[in-house]
Design a protein around this motif. Sequence first.
Motif, PDB file in Angstrom:
ATOM      1  N   GLU A 189       7.692   6.735   6.924  1.00 51.46           N
ATOM      2  CA  GLU A 189       7.307   5.329   6.912  1.00 51.46           C
ATOM      3  C   GLU A 189       8.505   4.459   7.270  1.00 51.46           C
ATOM      4  OE1 GLU A 189       4.836   3.451   3.680  1.00 51.46           O
ATOM      5  OE2 GLU A 189       6.803   2.582   3.245  1.00 51.46           O
TER       6      GLU A 189
ATOM      7  N   SER B 161       3.590   4.078   9.867  1.00 48.19           N
ATOM      8  CA  SER B 161       3.525   5.088   8.829  1.00 48.19           C
ATOM      9  C   SER B 161       2.694   6.256   9.311  1.00 48.19           C
ATOM     10  CB  SER B 161       2.890   4.490   7.567  1.00 48.19           C
ATOM     11  OG  SER B 161       2.729   5.485   6.589  1.00 48.19           O
TER      12      SER B 161
ATOM     13  N   CYS C  37       4.614   5.046  -1.059  1.00 49.27           N
ATOM     14  CA  CYS C  37       5.787   5.153  -0.185  1.00 49.27           C
ATOM     15  C   CYS C  37       6.985   4.433  -0.757  1.00 49.27           C
ATOM     16  CB  CYS C  37       5.445   4.623   1.208  1.00 49.27           C
ATOM     17  SG  CYS C  37       4.200   5.591   2.035  1.00 49.27           S
TER      18      CYS C  37
END
Length: 98
Positions: free
Chosen positions: A77, A89, A97
């Motif tokens: 990401e 991403s 994330c």
Amino acid sequence: MNVCLLTIILVLFLATPADARADKSPYSDTVRIVAESQNLRVIHFHDWTESTSEARDQMMRTDQDPFTTSNTYSYLECSDKSSGKVLFSTTLSSTPCN
């Protein structure tokens, strides 16, 4: 193959130290790496533990494409640090994330 060539290959293999060959056991760890610049944050995560082996094996047996929604074991990401906006991403939106 002729016997002489097979003998040479066998001798070379046996003479090679074990630590110069492939891993004795499969890699099995979870890693989260974060790299940042002044403006960007990039996160890479992978889970190569036993809990994800079925999904990874399935990917390798089929399309060998880790960038599908069935990838539950890794992501990459990139986000803008000031706004927090995800620029790209390779994950599902439900994957944490941060």
